[in-house]
Scaffold this motif. Structure first.
Motif, PDB file in Angstrom:
ATOM      1  N   SER A 245      -5.044  -1.073  12.626  1.00  0.00           N
ATOM      2  CA  SER A 245      -5.694  -1.701  11.477  1.00  0.00           C
ATOM      3  C   SER A 245      -4.758  -1.775  10.290  1.00  0.00           C
ATOM      4  N   ILE A 246      -4.826  -2.891   9.572  1.00  0.00           N
ATOM      5  CA  ILE A 246      -4.086  -3.069   8.325  1.00  0.00           C
ATOM      6  C   ILE A 246      -5.054  -3.561   7.264  1.00  0.00           C
ATOM      7  N   GLU A 247      -4.932  -3.029   6.080  1.00  0.00           N
ATOM      8  CA  GLU A 247      -5.953  -3.217   5.056  1.00  0.00           C
ATOM      9  C   GLU A 247      -5.631  -4.339   4.069  1.00  0.00           C
ATOM     10  N   VAL A 248      -6.648  -5.135   3.776  1.00  0.00           N
ATOM     11  CA  VAL A 248      -6.557  -6.112   2.696  1.00  0.00           C
ATOM     12  C   VAL A 248      -6.368  -5.366   1.372  1.00  0.00           C
ATOM     13  N   ASP A 249      -5.583  -5.922   0.484  1.00  0.00           N
ATOM     14  CA  ASP A 249      -5.375  -5.346  -0.850  1.00  0.00           C
ATOM     15  C   ASP A 249      -6.733  -4.959  -1.439  1.00  0.00           C
ATOM     16  N   PRO A 250      -6.986  -3.664  -1.659  1.00  0.00           N
ATOM     17  CA  PRO A 250      -8.310  -3.229  -2.134  1.00  0.00           C
ATOM     18  C   PRO A 250      -8.652  -3.709  -3.540  1.00  0.00           C
ATOM     19  N   ARG A 251      -7.685  -4.241  -4.245  1.00  0.00           N
ATOM     20  CA  ARG A 251      -7.989  -4.807  -5.561  1.00  0.00           C
ATOM     21  C   ARG A 251      -8.832  -6.072  -5.433  1.00  0.00           C
ATOM     22  N   PHE A 252      -8.918  -6.615  -4.199  1.00  0.00           N
ATOM     23  CA  PHE A 252      -9.740  -7.806  -3.938  1.00  0.00           C
ATOM     24  C   PHE A 252     -11.133  -7.448  -3.440  1.00  0.00           C
ATOM     25  N   ALA A 253     -11.516  -6.191  -3.546  1.00  0.00           N
ATOM     26  CA  ALA A 253     -12.774  -5.716  -2.946  1.00  0.00           C
ATOM     27  C   ALA A 253     -13.997  -6.456  -3.453  1.00  0.00           C
ATOM     28  N   HIS A 254     -13.928  -6.991  -4.658  1.00  0.00           N
ATOM     29  CA  HIS A 254     -15.075  -7.699  -5.224  1.00  0.00           C
ATOM     30  C   HIS A 254     -14.803  -9.196  -5.380  1.00  0.00           C
ATOM     31  N   ASP A 255     -13.843  -9.700  -4.600  1.00  0.00           N
ATOM     32  CA  ASP A 255     -13.453 -11.110  -4.664  1.00  0.00           C
ATOM     33  C   ASP A 255     -13.413 -11.665  -3.245  1.00  0.00           C
ATOM     34  N   THR A 256     -14.443 -12.424  -2.888  1.00  0.00           N
ATOM     35  CA  THR A 256     -14.552 -12.941  -1.523  1.00  0.00           C
ATOM     36  C   THR A 256     -13.405 -13.872  -1.166  1.00  0.00           C
ATOM     37  N   VAL A 257     -13.100 -14.815  -2.046  1.00  0.00           N
ATOM     38  CA  VAL A 257     -12.076 -15.821  -1.759  1.00  0.00           C
ATOM     39  C   VAL A 257     -10.710 -15.167  -1.554  1.00  0.00           C
ATOM     40  N   ALA A 258     -10.358 -14.234  -2.441  1.00  0.00           N
ATOM     41  CA  ALA A 258      -9.064 -13.561  -2.326  1.00  0.00           C
ATOM     42  C   ALA A 258      -9.001 -12.708  -1.063  1.00  0.00           C
ATOM     43  N   THR A 259     -10.115 -12.074  -0.699  1.00  0.00           N
ATOM     44  CA  THR A 259     -10.156 -11.255   0.511  1.00  0.00           C
ATOM     45  C   THR A 259      -9.902 -12.107   1.743  1.00  0.00           C
ATOM     46  N   VAL A 260     -10.550 -13.263   1.817  1.00  0.00           N
ATOM     47  CA  VAL A 260     -10.357 -14.159   2.957  1.00  0.00           C
ATOM     48  C   VAL A 260      -8.905 -14.628   3.023  1.00  0.00           C
ATOM     49  N   ALA A 261      -8.351 -15.022   1.884  1.00  0.00           N
ATOM     50  CA  ALA A 261      -6.970 -15.496   1.859  1.00  0.00           C
ATOM     51  C   ALA A 261      -6.000 -14.405   2.288  1.00  0.00           C
ATOM     52  N   GLU A 262      -6.216 -13.190   1.810  1.00  0.00           N
ATOM     53  CA  GLU A 262      -5.347 -12.067   2.157  1.00  0.00           C
ATOM     54  C   GLU A 262      -5.476 -11.702   3.634  1.00  0.00           C
ATOM     55  N   ALA A 263      -6.697 -11.720   4.148  1.00  0.00           N
ATOM     56  CA  ALA A 263      -6.916 -11.400   5.559  1.00  0.00           C
ATOM     57  C   ALA A 263      -6.198 -12.404   6.467  1.00  0.00           C
ATOM     58  N   ARG A 264      -6.302 -13.672   6.135  1.00  0.00           N
ATOM     59  CA  ARG A 264      -5.611 -14.714   6.915  1.00  0.00           C
ATOM     60  C   ARG A 264      -4.096 -14.514   6.865  1.00  0.00           C
ATOM     61  N   HIS A 265      -3.595 -14.159   5.679  1.00  0.00           N
ATOM     62  CA  HIS A 265      -2.155 -13.973   5.531  1.00  0.00           C
ATOM     63  C   HIS A 265      -1.669 -12.773   6.338  1.00  0.00           C
ATOM     64  N   LEU A 266      -2.412 -11.673   6.301  1.00  0.00           N
ATOM     65  CA  LEU A 266      -2.009 -10.485   7.043  1.00  0.00           C
ATOM     66  C   LEU A 266      -2.043 -10.737   8.554  1.00  0.00           C
ATOM     67  N   ALA A 267      -3.047 -11.460   9.013  1.00  0.00           N
ATOM     68  CA  ALA A 267      -3.125 -11.783  10.439  1.00  0.00           C
ATOM     69  C   ALA A 267      -1.915 -12.611  10.865  1.00  0.00           C
ATOM     70  N   TRP A 268      -1.509 -13.552  10.014  1.00  0.00           N
ATOM     71  CA  TRP A 268      -0.324 -14.369  10.294  1.00  0.00           C
ATOM     72  C   TRP A 268       0.949 -13.527  10.230  1.00  0.00           C
ATOM     73  N   LEU A 269       1.029 -12.652   9.241  1.00  0.00           N
ATOM     74  CA  LEU A 269       2.237 -11.872   9.006  1.00  0.00           C
ATOM     75  C   LEU A 269       2.490 -10.864  10.125  1.00  0.00           C
ATOM     76  N   VAL A 270       1.470 -10.154  10.549  1.00  0.00           N
ATOM     77  CA  VAL A 270       1.641  -9.177  11.632  1.00  0.00           C
ATOM     78  C   VAL A 270       1.802  -9.890  12.970  1.00  0.00           C
ATOM     79  N   ASP A 271       0.992 -10.914  13.202  1.00  0.00           N
ATOM     80  CA  ASP A 271       1.142 -11.776  14.375  1.00  0.00           C
ATOM     81  C   ASP A 271       1.089 -11.009  15.696  1.00  0.00           C
ATOM     82  N   ARG A 272       0.039 -10.222  15.853  1.00  0.00           N
ATOM     83  CA  ARG A 272      -0.207  -9.528  17.100  1.00  0.00           C
ATOM     84  C   ARG A 272      -1.691  -9.663  17.447  1.00  0.00           C
ATOM     85  N   PRO A 273      -2.026  -9.813  18.724  1.00  0.00           N
ATOM     86  CA  PRO A 273      -3.446  -9.988  19.089  1.00  0.00           C
ATOM     87  C   PRO A 273      -4.256  -8.708  18.960  1.00  0.00           C
TER      88      PRO A 273
END
Length: 376
Positions: A108-136
């Motif tokens: 598991s890798i965590e979305v920047d917790p400063r986005f905990a109350h920001d839905t749009v930023a959380t989604v964007a960060e999650a997509r970026h981390l999934a792309w960056l790590v690039d493992r199934p």
């Protein structure tokens, strides 16, 4: 000694390690835990990475390269943590390939917790981390805040597997499960393979007792003393009861026929905070099928050393669990007040840890700026 962990595995509890560092990967420690100690997953958070980067010379070379590129501390943190998670995912890939529907062997890798109350930023960060790590075989950790719930649905709908973190109440867990199911339904509508989507719901355990026990100690009555150390396990057991209800009804059965995976409860914060409690308390008390127990190394070693007695310790305990929480309410210990406080504090602590991680990274980048060769 190791048989205690095998017993957990045989009982349907996946054993995960709640720590990660580059030295643990490079030394072969993680591989050994996976091959000999039944560890089939790893969870991380900002505190874990801050400790690793602060104390690990293994990061020196990459830190120098990042400094030469003049990246920000935030981007350096993402790059460094993604590298560790990618490497750990490769170590655990055999467990991923051999587990049912690839639900284990995950990191598991965590979305920047400063986005905990920001839905749009959380989604964007999650997509970026999934792309960056690039493992199934990774999970993106998203907090179970009100803003996190629609993000869980959106990310699941996009086919990204999620570890929902910072769950303290049974009601919030139900909302988390609903968000996951909604995401699966949307994924099905777009023709995605639901068997490739996975999720866990991280229910924090020991912190519940820490907060409740503090309130019971303030009351100081004999009845209050008898309830010390009972809230956390009772709360988690009722969450498992909700899990059984949610993932057996008509809505779930339709998704299951389409290949969907259950969102397993994950017991987080399993290290005891009160030294008077048995160190295996939050592992032994929460043995049930289709669960994950993520342990700091000290807890994992305690389980190995002391062993476990009995099997399933959750089902058939629901009446007592409900009675324990009702007894707390009668004493004036408000369940709703406790869980809201724990969520607020949990988000704040993760944000503080993230800021500390940024500060550590910034400090390690800065000295290299002055020693950089002059560019021609």
């Amino acid at each position: 000694m190791i048989n205690a962990l095998k017993c957990l595995s045989d009982a349907g509890v996946s054993v995960w390690l709640d720590t990660l560092s580059r030295s643990r990967i490079a030394s072969g420690s993680l591989a050994e835990l996976a091959s000999k100690h039944y560890v089939v997953g790893v969870t991380t958070n900002p505190t874990i990475f801050n400790d690793a980067i602060s104390n690990g010379p293994e990061y020196e070379s990459q830190m120098s390269e990042l400094a030469a590129r003049e990246v920000t501390a935030g981007e350096a943190v993402r790059t460094i943590t993604a590298a560790d998670v990618r490497a750990a995912a490769d170590v655990l890939r055999p467990a991923f390939l051999s587990s049912a529907s690839g639900q284990d062997g995950r990191v598991s890798i965590e979305v920047d917790p400063r986005f905990a109350h920001d839905t749009v930023a959380t989604v964007a960060e999650a997509r970026h981390l999934a792309w960056l790590v690039d493992r199934p075989n990774i999970y993106i950790k998203i907090p179970a805040t009100e803003a996190g719930l629609p993000a869980i649905t959106e990310i699941t709908a996009q086919g990204i597997s999620v570890n929902v973190t910072l769950i303290f109440s049974v009601e919030r867990y139900r909302l988390v499960a609903d968000a996951y199911l909604s995401g699966l339904e949307r994924a099905r509508e777009t023709g995605q393979d639901l068997s490739q989507i996975s999720s866990v719901a991280s229910f924090f355990v020991s912190r519940m007792d820490t907060e409740v026990d503090k309130r019971l100690d303030a009351l100081g009555t004999p009845e209050a003393r008898t309830l010390r150390g009972r809230a956390a396990v009772a709360n988690a057991r009722l969450a498992y009861k909700a899990f059984e209800e949610i993932f057996s009804g008509q809505r779930w059965e339709g998704l299951q026929q389409s290949g969907a995976n259950k969102q397993r409860p994950l017991w987080a914060s399993t290290g005891v905070k009160d030294s008077s409690y048995e160190p295996t308390k939050y592992v032994a008390g929460l043995i049930a099928p289709n669960t994950v127990s993520t342990m700091p190394e000290a807890t994992l070693l305690a389980v190995e050393d002391r062993g476990l007695t009995g099997g399933d310790s959750v089902r058939n305990t629901y009446d007592q669990a409900r009675a324990d929480l009702d007894a707390l309410e009668r004493l004036g210990v408000s369940y709703e007040e406790v869980v809201q406080r724990l969520e607020d504090e949990g988000v704040a602590k993760f944000q503080e840890s993230w800021n500390a991680l940024l500060a550590t990274t910034e400090a390690q980048l800065a000295p290299r700026e002055h020693g950089r060769l002059e560019r021609r």
